[in-house]
Design a protein around this motif. Structure first.
Motif, PDB file in Angstrom:
ATOM      1  N   PHE A   1       2.399  17.648  -1.898  1.00  0.00           N
ATOM      2  CA  PHE A   1       1.023  17.222  -1.605  1.00  0.00           C
ATOM      3  C   PHE A   1      -0.020  18.031  -2.381  1.00  0.00           C
ATOM      4  CE2 PHE A   1       3.596  16.148   2.125  1.00  0.00           C
ATOM      5  CZ  PHE A   1       3.374  14.784   2.180  1.00  0.00           C
ATOM      6  N   ARG A   2       0.369  18.539  -3.556  1.00  0.00           N
ATOM      7  CA  ARG A   2      -0.568  19.257  -4.432  1.00  0.00           C
ATOM      8  C   ARG A   2      -0.534  18.599  -5.805  1.00  0.00           C
ATOM      9  NH1 ARG A   2       1.182  24.783  -5.411  1.00  0.00           N
ATOM     10  NH2 ARG A   2      -0.757  24.872  -6.626  1.00  0.00           N
ATOM     11  N   GLY A   3      -1.524  17.747  -6.048  1.00  0.00           N
ATOM     12  CA  GLY A   3      -1.546  17.012  -7.302  1.00  0.00           C
ATOM     13  C   GLY A   3      -2.818  17.237  -8.095  1.00  0.00           C
ATOM     14  N   GLY A   4      -3.251  16.178  -8.794  1.00  0.00           N
ATOM     15  CA  GLY A   4      -4.442  16.265  -9.622  1.00  0.00           C
ATOM     16  C   GLY A   4      -5.679  15.816  -8.873  1.00  0.00           C
ATOM     17  N   LYS A   5      -6.687  15.378  -9.635  1.00  0.00           N
ATOM     18  CA  LYS A   5      -7.968  15.033  -9.027  1.00  0.00           C
ATOM     19  C   LYS A   5      -8.272  13.538  -9.065  1.00  0.00           C
ATOM     20  CE  LYS A   5      -9.849  19.615  -9.767  1.00  0.00           C
ATOM     21  NZ  LYS A   5     -10.947  20.443 -10.332  1.00  0.00           N
ATOM     22  N   GLY A   6      -7.371  12.737  -9.625  1.00  0.00           N
ATOM     23  CA  GLY A   6      -7.451  11.298  -9.450  1.00  0.00           C
ATOM     24  C   GLY A   6      -8.098  10.490 -10.546  1.00  0.00           C
ATOM     25  N   ALA A   7      -8.695  11.118 -11.550  1.00  0.00           N
ATOM     26  CA  ALA A   7      -9.465  10.362 -12.542  1.00  0.00           C
ATOM     27  C   ALA A   7      -8.579   9.459 -13.397  1.00  0.00           C
ATOM     28  CB  ALA A   7     -10.255  11.322 -13.425  1.00  0.00           C
ATOM     29  N   GLY A   8      -7.455   9.976 -13.883  1.00  0.00           N
ATOM     30  CA  GLY A   8      -6.591   9.178 -14.742  1.00  0.00           C
ATOM     31  C   GLY A   8      -6.038   7.956 -14.032  1.00  0.00           C
ATOM     32  N   THR A   9      -5.609   8.130 -12.794  1.00  0.00           N
ATOM     33  CA  THR A   9      -5.080   7.006 -12.021  1.00  0.00           C
ATOM     34  C   THR A   9      -6.176   5.998 -11.706  1.00  0.00           C
ATOM     35  OG1 THR A   9      -3.440   8.507 -11.079  1.00  0.00           O
ATOM     36  CG2 THR A   9      -3.737   6.398  -9.978  1.00  0.00           C
ATOM     37  N   LEU A  10      -7.388   6.473 -11.476  1.00  0.00           N
ATOM     38  CA  LEU A  10      -8.528   5.576 -11.281  1.00  0.00           C
ATOM     39  C   LEU A  10      -8.752   4.707 -12.510  1.00  0.00           C
ATOM     40  CD1 LEU A  10     -11.114   4.500  -9.970  1.00  0.00           C
ATOM     41  CD2 LEU A  10     -12.279   6.574 -10.755  1.00  0.00           C
ATOM     42  N   VAL A  11      -8.678   5.301 -13.689  1.00  0.00           N
ATOM     43  CA  VAL A  11      -8.848   4.524 -14.922  1.00  0.00           C
ATOM     44  C   VAL A  11      -7.771   3.452 -15.029  1.00  0.00           C
ATOM     45  CG1 VAL A  11      -8.764   4.634 -17.442  1.00  0.00           C
ATOM     46  CG2 VAL A  11     -10.046   6.354 -16.169  1.00  0.00           C
TER      47      VAL A  11
ATOM     48  N   VAL B   1      -4.516   6.459  -6.145  1.00  0.00           N
ATOM     49  CA  VAL B   1      -5.316   7.662  -6.392  1.00  0.00           C
ATOM     50  C   VAL B   1      -5.021   8.712  -5.323  1.00  0.00           C
ATOM     51  CG1 VAL B   1      -7.655   8.586  -6.522  1.00  0.00           C
ATOM     52  CG2 VAL B   1      -7.125   6.413  -7.615  1.00  0.00           C
ATOM     53  N   LEU B   2      -4.907   8.275  -4.060  1.00  0.00           N
ATOM     54  CA  LEU B   2      -4.538   9.202  -2.986  1.00  0.00           C
ATOM     55  C   LEU B   2      -3.183   9.850  -3.258  1.00  0.00           C
ATOM     56  CD1 LEU B   2      -5.567   7.249   0.250  1.00  0.00           C
ATOM     57  CD2 LEU B   2      -6.710   9.229  -0.752  1.00  0.00           C
ATOM     58  N   GLY B   3      -2.230   9.037  -3.727  1.00  0.00           N
ATOM     59  CA  GLY B   3      -0.914   9.579  -4.044  1.00  0.00           C
ATOM     60  C   GLY B   3      -0.973  10.602  -5.151  1.00  0.00           C
ATOM     61  N   HIS B   4      -1.843  10.374  -6.129  1.00  0.00           N
ATOM     62  CA  HIS B   4      -1.981  11.328  -7.226  1.00  0.00           C
ATOM     63  C   HIS B   4      -2.549  12.658  -6.735  1.00  0.00           C
ATOM     64  CE1 HIS B   4      -2.674  12.766 -11.311  1.00  0.00           C
ATOM     65  NE2 HIS B   4      -3.872  13.157 -10.897  1.00  0.00           N
TER      66      HIS B   4
ATOM     67  N   LEU C   1       0.831  -1.202   0.000  1.00  0.00           N
ATOM     68  CA  LEU C   1       0.000   0.000   0.000  1.00  0.00           C
ATOM     69  C   LEU C   1       0.867   1.255   0.000  1.00  0.00           C
ATOM     70  CD1 LEU C   1      -2.853  -1.004   2.475  1.00  0.00           C
ATOM     71  CD2 LEU C   1      -2.953  -0.875  -0.016  1.00  0.00           C
ATOM     72  N   LEU C   2       1.968   1.222   0.748  1.00  0.00           N
ATOM     73  CA  LEU C   2       2.898   2.346   0.736  1.00  0.00           C
ATOM     74  C   LEU C   2       3.501   2.523  -0.654  1.00  0.00           C
ATOM     75  CD1 LEU C   2       4.542   4.562   2.116  1.00  0.00           C
ATOM     76  CD2 LEU C   2       6.195   2.792   2.801  1.00  0.00           C
ATOM     77  N   ALA C   3       3.880   1.394  -1.272  1.00  0.00           N
ATOM     78  CA  ALA C   3       4.437   1.458  -2.626  1.00  0.00           C
ATOM     79  C   ALA C   3       3.416   2.023  -3.607  1.00  0.00           C
ATOM     80  CB  ALA C   3       4.881   0.068  -3.073  1.00  0.00           C
ATOM     81  N   ALA C   4       2.149   1.629  -3.452  1.00  0.00           N
ATOM     82  CA  ALA C   4       1.101   2.134  -4.340  1.00  0.00           C
ATOM     83  C   ALA C   4       0.941   3.641  -4.177  1.00  0.00           C
ATOM     84  CB  ALA C   4      -0.219   1.424  -4.030  1.00  0.00           C
ATOM     85  N   TYR C   5       0.984   4.115  -2.939  1.00  0.00           N
ATOM     86  CA  TYR C   5       0.893   5.555  -2.701  1.00  0.00           C
ATOM     87  C   TYR C   5       2.080   6.292  -3.322  1.00  0.00           C
ATOM     88  CZ  TYR C   5       1.380  10.008  -0.356  1.00  0.00           C
ATOM     89  OH  TYR C   5       1.567  11.342  -0.112  1.00  0.00           O
ATOM     90  N   LEU C   6       3.273   5.738  -3.169  1.00  0.00           N
ATOM     91  CA  LEU C   6       4.471   6.392  -3.710  1.00  0.00           C
ATOM     92  C   LEU C   6       4.451   6.400  -5.232  1.00  0.00           C
ATOM     93  CD1 LEU C   6       7.187   4.993  -1.275  1.00  0.00           C
ATOM     94  CD2 LEU C   6       6.134   7.269  -1.266  1.00  0.00           C
ATOM     95  N   VAL C   7       3.995   5.304  -5.827  1.00  0.00           N
ATOM     96  CA  VAL C   7       3.844   5.278  -7.289  1.00  0.00           C
ATOM     97  C   VAL C   7       2.835   6.336  -7.718  1.00  0.00           C
ATOM     98  CG1 VAL C   7       2.968   3.904  -9.218  1.00  0.00           C
ATOM     99  CG2 VAL C   7       4.552   2.881  -7.584  1.00  0.00           C
ATOM    100  N   GLY C   8       1.720   6.415  -6.986  1.00  0.00           N
ATOM    101  CA  GLY C   8       0.721   7.421  -7.306  1.00  0.00           C
ATOM    102  C   GLY C   8       1.232   8.838  -7.147  1.00  0.00           C
ATOM    103  N   SER C   9       2.231   9.030  -6.306  1.00  0.00           N
ATOM    104  CA  SER C   9       2.792  10.365  -6.072  1.00  0.00           C
ATOM    105  C   SER C   9       3.649  10.868  -7.225  1.00  0.00           C
ATOM    106  CB  SER C   9       3.629  10.358  -4.785  1.00  0.00           C
ATOM    107  OG  SER C   9       2.811  10.199  -3.645  1.00  0.00           O
ATOM    108  N   LEU C  10       3.897  10.032  -8.218  1.00  0.00           N
ATOM    109  CA  LEU C  10       4.669  10.454  -9.390  1.00  0.00           C
ATOM    110  C   LEU C  10       3.714  11.119 -10.377  1.00  0.00           C
ATOM    111  CD1 LEU C  10       6.821   7.221  -9.767  1.00  0.00           C
ATOM    112  CD2 LEU C  10       7.594   9.434  -8.877  1.00  0.00           C
TER     113      LEU C  10
END
Length: 206
Positions: free
Chosen positions: A100-110, A89-92, A7-16
């Motif tokens: 900690f200022r990213g997008g709105k999550g739609a692309g990562t959700l897809v 999605v949270l990471g994004h 889960l940590l790895a998923a968040y970090l990947v999402g943070s890119l």
């Protein structure tokens, strides 16, 4: 321990963040331009379609990667890939590597759905296109497309993790697009008039 690390790895990947990584190569930060959002729509409006396409590919790809890691190394835990998708999605939205200022999550959700629930992607995209061509509002289209995941999960007899994921993400996408809703109420939300095909068809018929 394995689940927590994944889960940590998923968040970090999402943070890119795709737009912010590509922006560094171009010497721009799109959070200082347009709507101030680090997502694909603002990338398109401020940097052009090539930049936006690269942004979307990265943001979708990290959703695929985060879920894939959970599937490969998650010891068969049924809930873990869904939780990893949400963590990405949270990471994004709140990226560790970008203040900690990213997008709105739609692309990562897809991207997460492409692995977890691929049949939902055409439905999601179909609803998005339907609303977009009717209204021209990207934010509203995204909110309604995400909301459509809930009845789809119910109609397809989805197992509990899928239904929970659909409900949580629908609410989360609504939350991340709250500024769009505020602008819609105020009548100041930007719209893509060029894609309002229904209006053109009505005018043609008249």
């Amino acid at each position: 321990m394995i689940a927590a690390l994944l889960l940590l790895a998923a968040y970090l990947v999402g943070s890119l963040s795709g737009s912010l990584l590509l922006g560094r190569l171009r010497g721009v930060d799109i959070r200082t331009q347009g709507s101030g959002n680090a997502g694909g729509t603002n990338a398109l409006r401020t940097q052009g379609w090539k930049f936006a396409l690269g942004t979307v590919l990265i943001d979708v790809g990290k959703g695929v990667l985060a879920v894939g890691l959970a599937l490969w190394f998650g010891d068969g835990l049924a809930w873990l890939p869904w939780a990893a998708g949400f963590a990405a999605v949270l990471g994004h939205v709140w990226p560790l590597f970008h203040g900690f200022r990213g997008g709105k999550g739609a692309g990562t959700l897809v991207g997460a759905l492409l692995v977890l629930w691929p049949v939902a992607v055409p439905v999601l995209v179909g609803v998005w296109l339907l609303v977009l061509t009717a209204t021209g509002y990207v934010g509203l289209s995204t909110i309604l497309a995400a909301a459509g995941l809930v009845p789809l999960a119910l109609l397809t007899d989805g197992e509990s993790p899928r239904l929970v994921f659909a409900a949580v993400l629908a609410l989360f996408i609504l939350f991340t697009h709250r500024s769009n809703l505020a602008r819609l109420r105020a009548g100041t939300e930007g719209r893509f008039d060029r894609v309002r095909l229904w209006r053109r068809l009505r005018r043609g018929a008249a």
